[in-house]
Design an enzyme around this catalytic site. Structure first.
Site, PDB file in Angstrom:
ATOM      1  N   GLY A 146       0.819  -1.198   0.000  1.00  0.00           N
ATOM      2  CA  GLY A 146       0.000   0.000   0.000  1.00  0.00           C
ATOM      3  C   GLY A 146       0.857   1.252   0.000  1.00  0.00           C
ATOM      4  N   CYS A 147       0.247   2.383  -0.324  1.00  0.00           N
ATOM      5  CA  CYS A 147       0.984   3.636  -0.464  1.00  0.00           C
ATOM      6  C   CYS A 147       1.498   4.152   0.882  1.00  0.00           C
ATOM      7  CB  CYS A 147       0.144   4.682  -1.177  1.00  0.00           C
ATOM      8  SG  CYS A 147      -1.504   4.919  -0.473  1.00  0.00           S
ATOM      9  N   TYR A 148       0.608   4.280   1.875  1.00  0.00           N
ATOM     10  CA  TYR A 148       1.076   4.687   3.196  1.00  0.00           C
ATOM     11  C   TYR A 148       2.102   3.687   3.715  1.00  0.00           C
ATOM     12  CZ  TYR A 148      -2.580   8.242   4.164  1.00  0.00           C
ATOM     13  OH  TYR A 148      -3.374   9.351   4.170  1.00  0.00           O
ATOM     14  N   ALA A 149       1.796   2.400   3.533  1.00  0.00           N
ATOM     15  CA  ALA A 149       2.687   1.362   4.040  1.00  0.00           C
ATOM     16  C   ALA A 149       4.084   1.500   3.459  1.00  0.00           C
ATOM     17  CB  ALA A 149       2.108  -0.011   3.732  1.00  0.00           C
TER      18      ALA A 149
END
Length: 338
Positions: A146-149
């Site tokens: 994921g992007c935040y991850a």
């Protein structure tokens, strides 16, 4: 090369922001051929009518079964890939999924954070190249982070994974700002210009779905974390980009010069990670696959402060997916990206 046939690619869910970014990157890639673009809502429409900047003379198609292509990317809403991936794998396709459907090993955590049940075996190689390159190179199916991850894991991994262990970290407080494209292309009143211009809004505080993914990649879990972790995601009036600030408490205070050198060594073979002398800026990574990282220390208590910046649609989605494809095919991981 005479007689060489480029692997062919289909993108399922090609009309969203991540799918469109991926379409452009695959179309420009020198060693694969873009064959099909599938999109439920845009089937029958020309790509040039929806995304003129892509300059693609193709038409979105309805998905009607396993395509002939060698490689299938899925950029679908959470829950949809679970329905399609098993048949793709049974037909020998190489699969790279951009959703959260196959990221978590623990089905109970998936149910808690995604509000969806999934089979216990619905897991694929977690494809963060900087941490799991060897596993990705052997995989036929990969789950894109994921992007935040991505922005958080890359900022934390050097102090949470060997040769430093999670025992060194006692707590992490994380705040991250995301551009509006991270919410997808569907129209939402609360994300309109008049609602978000000159505004910042926190959401899913303490319960964002990337939390278990982050902790899993760092060698612990959301169910039984080995260090305190607080994550506050926020939406900012940006089109693209994620800006993350990590405040990290360590059991043992170390000189910041030593920690900076450790970060440089940890990412010495990572072509898309840049350790920066100054705090990064979103504009410096926009439209690139880079993650810029700045490491410093609090003058008050010596706690570690790490700041990262990525483009959520590239390093946080399509660019990292192409990077993973390159590794899975045995290509240089920067091919078609740098």
């Amino acid at each position: 090369m005479r007689g060489y046939k480029k692997p062919t690619v289909s993108i399922i869910g090609a009309s969203g922001y991540s799918g469109a970014e991926l379409s452009g990157m695959i179309a420009r890639h020198p060693s694969v051929k873009l064959e099909n673009l599938y999109a439920y809502s845009q089937a029958g429409n020309k790509v040039s009518d929806i995304y003129p900047a892509l300059n693609l003379d193709m038409t979105y198609r309805a998905y009607e079964g396993v395509p002939e292509s060698d490689i299938c990317f899925l950029a679908l809403p959470h829950g949809e890939a679970l329905k399609l991936v098993p048949e793709l794998l049974d037909n020998g396709k190489m699969v790279i999924d951009l959703s959260g459907d196959f990221r978590l090993k623990n089905p109970a955590e998936h149910l808690t954070y995604y509000k969806q049940e999934k089979p216990a075996d619905a897991w694929m190689t977690y494809a963060m190249p900087e941490l799991f390159h060897d596993e990705i190179s052997q995989a036929k199916a990969a789950s894109n982070p994921g992007c935040y991850a991505t922005s958080i894991i890359l900022g934390l991994a050097p102090v949470c994974r060997p040769p430093m262990s999670c025992g060194t970290v006692t707590s992490v407080s994380c705040s991250a700002l995301s551009g509006l494209s991270g919410a997808g292309r569907s129209a939402k009143t609360e994300l309109s210009f008049s609602e978000m211009n000159n505004n910042i809004r926190a959401y899913k505080v303490g319960m964002h779905q990337h939390t278990p993914e982050i902790l899993q990649a760092l060698g612990t879990s959301a169910t039984s974390p080995s260090f305190g972790f607080a994550f506050t995601p926020m939406i900012a009036p940006l089109t693209r980009g994620i800006y993350t600030v990590l405040n990290i408490s360590l059991e043992k205070q170390l000189p910041v010069s030593e920690i900076k050198e450790h970060y440089r060594q940890f990412y010495r073979s990572a072509p898309f990670v840049r350790i920066c002398s100054n705090p990064p800026e979103v504009l410096h990574v926009a439209h690139t696959n880079f993650c810029d990282i700045h490491v410093t220390q609090s003058a008050q208590d010596g706690s570690l402060i790490v700041i990262t910046a990525i483009d959520n649609l590239v390093k946080g989605a399509a660019g990292q997916a192409v990077q993973n494809m390159n590794i899975m095919l045995g290509y240089d991981e920067t091919l078609g990206i740098m």
